[in-house]
Design a protein around this motif. Structure first.
Motif, PDB file in Angstrom:
ATOM      1  N   LEU A 175       0.832  -1.206   0.000  1.00 19.24           N
ATOM      2  CA  LEU A 175       0.000   0.000   0.000  1.00 19.24           C
ATOM      3  C   LEU A 175       0.865   1.253   0.000  1.00 19.24           C
ATOM      4  O   LEU A 175       0.564   2.222  -0.709  1.00 19.24           O
ATOM      5  N   PHE A 176       1.938   1.251   0.774  1.00 16.60           N
ATOM      6  CA  PHE A 176       2.795   2.433   0.852  1.00 16.60           C
ATOM      7  C   PHE A 176       3.750   2.530  -0.331  1.00 16.60           C
ATOM      8  O   PHE A 176       4.308   3.592  -0.589  1.00 16.60           O
ATOM      9  N   ILE A 177       3.940   1.422  -1.037  1.00 18.91           N
ATOM     10  CA  ILE A 177       4.665   1.507  -2.309  1.00 18.91           C
ATOM     11  C   ILE A 177       3.782   2.209  -3.333  1.00 18.91           C
ATOM     12  O   ILE A 177       4.228   3.115  -4.050  1.00 18.91           O
ATOM     13  N   LYS A 178       2.518   1.799  -3.373  1.00 16.90           N
ATOM     14  CA  LYS A 178       1.600   2.401  -4.346  1.00 16.90           C
ATOM     15  C   LYS A 178       1.372   3.879  -4.061  1.00 16.90           C
ATOM     16  O   LYS A 178       1.282   4.702  -4.977  1.00 16.90           O
ATOM     17  N   SER A 179       1.289   4.248  -2.757  1.00 17.30           N
ATOM     18  CA  SER A 179       1.064   5.655  -2.410  1.00 17.30           C
ATOM     19  C   SER A 179       2.331   6.497  -2.545  1.00 17.30           C
ATOM     20  O   SER A 179       2.278   7.717  -2.438  1.00 17.30           O
ATOM     21  N   ASN A 180       3.477   5.820  -2.726  1.00 15.65           N
ATOM     22  CA  ASN A 180       4.781   6.465  -2.886  1.00 15.65           C
ATOM     23  C   ASN A 180       5.410   6.891  -1.551  1.00 15.65           C
ATOM     24  O   ASN A 180       6.468   7.502  -1.533  1.00 15.65           O
ATOM     25  N   HIS A 181       4.781   6.554  -0.430  1.00 15.80           N
ATOM     26  CA  HIS A 181       5.362   6.924   0.858  1.00 15.80           C
ATOM     27  C   HIS A 181       6.683   6.211   1.112  1.00 15.80           C
ATOM     28  O   HIS A 181       7.590   6.777   1.728  1.00 15.80           O
ATOM     29  N   LEU A 182       6.818   4.974   0.637  1.00 20.30           N
ATOM     30  CA  LEU A 182       8.058   4.242   0.871  1.00 20.30           C
ATOM     31  C   LEU A 182       9.210   4.769   0.024  1.00 20.30           C
ATOM     32  O   LEU A 182      10.364   4.421   0.261  1.00 20.30           O
ATOM     33  N   VAL A 183       8.896   5.609  -0.927  1.00 18.40           N
ATOM     34  CA  VAL A 183       9.955   6.258  -1.712  1.00 18.40           C
ATOM     35  C   VAL A 183      10.286   7.620  -1.126  1.00 18.40           C
ATOM     36  O   VAL A 183      11.453   7.962  -0.930  1.00 18.40           O
ATOM     37  N   THR A 184       9.268   8.394  -0.809  1.00 16.87           N
ATOM     38  CA  THR A 184       9.482   9.786  -0.392  1.00 16.87           C
ATOM     39  C   THR A 184       9.545   9.977   1.113  1.00 16.87           C
ATOM     40  O   THR A 184       9.983  11.032   1.581  1.00 16.87           O
ATOM     41  N   TYR A 185       9.085   8.977   1.885  1.00 17.56           N
ATOM     42  CA  TYR A 185       8.962   9.203   3.327  1.00 17.56           C
ATOM     43  C   TYR A 185       9.541   8.059   4.155  1.00 17.56           C
ATOM     44  O   TYR A 185       9.305   7.976   5.363  1.00 17.56           O
TER      45      TYR A 185
END
Length: 672
Positions: free
Chosen positions: A314-324
């Motif tokens: 889920l956080f890969i799709k939301s991009n949080h694991l990249v930016t946060y």
């Protein structure tokens, strides 16, 4: 705008004082850029004097004081390596690489040396240097050499290091020499400037404050330096006034009040940055949340619940694991995942504590098909999130690792966007006024110029930014635009408020997001029967319950309005024989929903009054023979004032009105 021409041959010790002998002007703004007062300008240039009491003037004064601090340290400890020394709100600091931490005795010696440097009247003289020249002159300063290496590269300017923008940036490198009365350079530092003309301008309106540790360039992977903080003001009187405000702020420190009033704590057994709320603190928090829930229902919001943990994807799709990712707790690795029948469906699943609520609200939206008739859809949750803050950054309830956001996500059509954003801002302002905050200003955060700092396309960013700008301008509040401070998925408005001490706090945020709906392929059916993409508005009103509570606690110094006070009324009989009479009054208040109690302790009446005054109880009811005979009570207030002989019916009505009206009651006049 005033045209000012500074002669190129103004001799020392004038340094611009010939034109501004009262020292009220410390720099110039030439064609929009800040310059030293000794800058030679052309008659065709647009020149504006920068006064010492302006925002820019104060920053220049404090930056200059930081240089004096660094020079004083190297006079006392020649082997100390220079880090950076920027101005900050209300003061300055400088970082140093030293073998041994500074001691309080060192601070006293540095203070005396700074006084000498100020009296010496050294000139600040700017020089443009090449990279090679700068490295040669600062060969013994490893941290400065690292900054020189960064200059002009991808990490240049404000992104190179915390506070480093005062030293390097796009374009030329400059060094500032401190020149004595004989024209000899006695000290130097890599710096962009500008500075005040002379150390004499710094005067006696400054003071050193404290010593702290700080990682070089703000990363725990780098060496830990010693940081010395100070403050600087144009006059001694302004310094004293600031110090008095600090003393008052120390009295209001929410960590101190939280312990004294038995509101919350941070048990070591639980972990750093994780709070527990005691019964009295829980009452206040519940009142805050219940009031917010009522207002949200009235505003057309629907309350939802989401879990504290979710799978990695889920956080890969939301991009949080990249930016946060740096702000997230490490993953919880599960060897396998099973279905309801116990069959293994997936091996090696990682779960994360959620740092944000938005991806889960998106999944609620996506659970079924949506029509334009369903929009705007306003979801609201008191969602607890977890962020891995560095231990050195933790600070009471204002910086924690686990906190609860009053988080809302609105899904709107593009046509509804601006109108809904305006309603959100009006709602936020109205809610904050309910809690007694009245002074506000706005900050519009726009995207960073570096493409890896944001996602989406420029057209959507421009549309969202323009919409927020119009909403902010329509509010009539002061608006500041800041580039590079937006969230990775969209621009935002940050609302700032001032507390009772005049301190500014950033609270509510309103963010527009075209990108997450795109990433999650959100849709709604339009009136034309076609599929369309909604727009998201992210909105946290309090920011977090913990931080907002801390701000209110300091704003009111623990003396909350009656509606928020954990104990609203205490009954204090003059003697035991009047307890039953007063207990009947307390019981009537309790039946009416008032948090009232009778003090049954063996303490004398005056001690009871002192105890409950210390505990910030807003209303004390006292009764003796005269009150019992007349069927009245007497009010005692926080400031010591009293109102005697109030009929019980009137007393109950006054208390109920103070609660319902969210009145701050500290004196007899407040309840009139």
């Amino acid at each position: 705008m005033t045209d000012v021409v500074i002669p190129s041959d103004v001799p020392y010790p004038a340094d611009g004082f010939a034109l501004f002998p009262d020292r009220s002007v410390v720099a110039l703004r030439v064609n929009g850029e800040l310059k030293d007062l000794a800058t030679v300008v052309q008659s065709t240039d647009a020149v504006e004097p920068v006064t010492i009491d302006s925002a820019d003037g104060l920053s220049i004064l404090r930056h200059s004081a930081a240089h004096v601090l660094a020079q004083a340290v190297q006079r006392i400890k020649p082997q100390a390596n220079l880090g950076i020394g920027p101005p900050v709100e209300n003061g300055f600091y400088y970082d140093f690489g030293v073998d041994q931490p500074f001691t309080p005795e060192d601070l006293k010696a540095i203070d005396k040396e700074m006084q000498r440097i100020v009296r010496e009247g050294q000139r600040f003289v700017r020089r443009v240097v090449t990279d090679v020249e700068a490295r040669a002159e600062l060969a013994n300063e490893p941290f400065k050499l690292e900054l020189i290496d960064l200059a002009g590269g991808p990490g240049s300017g404000a992104h190179a290091a915390e506070g480093a923008s005062v030293e390097i940036g796009a374009g030329e490198l400059t060094i500032y020499d401190n020149v004595d009365r004989d024209g000899v350079t006695v000290w130097k530092d890599l710096c962009r400037g500008p500075h005040v003309p002379s150390t004499r301008v710094i005067g006696n309106g400054w003071a050193l404050q404290r010593i702290a540790g700080a990682y070089w360039r703000g990363s725990e992977k780098n060496p830990q330096l010693q940081r010395i903080y100070g403050t600087a003001w144009p006059t001694k009187d302004e310094l004293r006034s600031y110090q008095q405000r600090l003393e008052e702020a120390a009295k209001r420190d929410h960590r101190k009040l939280g312990k004294e009033l038995d509101l919350f704590s941070f048990p070591d057994e639980i972990g750093s940055g994780l709070s527990v709320w005691h019964p009295k603190g829980g009452i206040i928090r519940q009142e805050m949340e219940q009031h917010a829930l009522l207002r949200h229902r009235q505003g057309g919001y629907t309350y939802v619940y989401t879990p504290h943990i979710t799978k990695k994807d889920l956080f890969i799709k939301s991009n949080h694991l990249v930016t946060y990712k740096e702000g997230m707790f490490p993953p919880i690795h599960l060897d396998e995942e099973r279905d309801e029948q116990g069959e293994v469906t997936k091996q090696g699943v990682d779960y994360y504590l959620k740092p944000m609520n938005c991806p889960m609200h998106i999944l609620i939206y996506k659970e079924r098909g949506r029509s334009y008739r369903d929009l705007p859809m306003r979801l609201y949750e008191n969602g607890t999130v977890y962020r891995y803050e560095l231990s050195g950054a933790l600070h009471g309830l204002t910086r924690v690792r686990g906190f609860t956001q009053d988080d809302s996500h609105l899904f709107v059509t593009p046509e509804q966007l601006e109108d809904e954003a305006e309603k959100v801002l009006d709602f936020v302002l109205s809610m904050l006024r309910d809690f007694g905050l009245t002074e506000f200003e706005l900050e519009l955060s726009m995207r960073d110029d570096e493409k890896d700092k944001w996602i989406g396309d420029e057209e959507h960013w421009a549309m969202a930014t323009d919409a927020l700008r119009r909403v902010a301008q329509a509010s009539g509040l002061k608006l500041t635009e800041v580039a590079g401070e937006a969230a990775f998925y969209g621009p935002k408005i940050d609302l700032k408020t001032k507390d009772a001490l005049g301190r500014t706090w950033q609270l509510s945020t309103v963010q527009i997001d075209f990108n997450l709906p795109e990433r999650f392929e959100l849709e709604y059916t339009g009136s034309d029967g076609e599929r369309h993409r909604p727009v998201m508005i992210h909105r946290a009103l309090f920011g977090s319950a913990e931080r907002f509570f801390a701000i209110l606690l300091e704003h009111y110094a623990g003396a909350f309005p009656v509606w928020l006070s954990p104990v609203q009324v205490v009954g204090i009989p003059v003697a035991d024989e009047f307890s039953d009479y007063l207990q009947a009054v307390i019981a009537r208040l309790q039946a009416d929903g008032v948090r009232a109690e009778l003090d049954h302790s063996d303490d004398r009446m005056q001690k009871k009054i002192r105890t409950h005054t210390t505990q910030k109880v807003p209303l004390m009811l006292i009764a003796g023979e005269q009150d019992r005979s007349a069927n009245t009570v007497s009010f005692r207030f926080r400031d010591g004032s009293q109102t005697n002989g109030v009929p019980i019916d009137d007393a109950v009505a006054l208390i109920r009105a103070a609660i319902d009206g969210k009145v701050l009651v500290n004196s007899a006049e407040d309840l009139a």
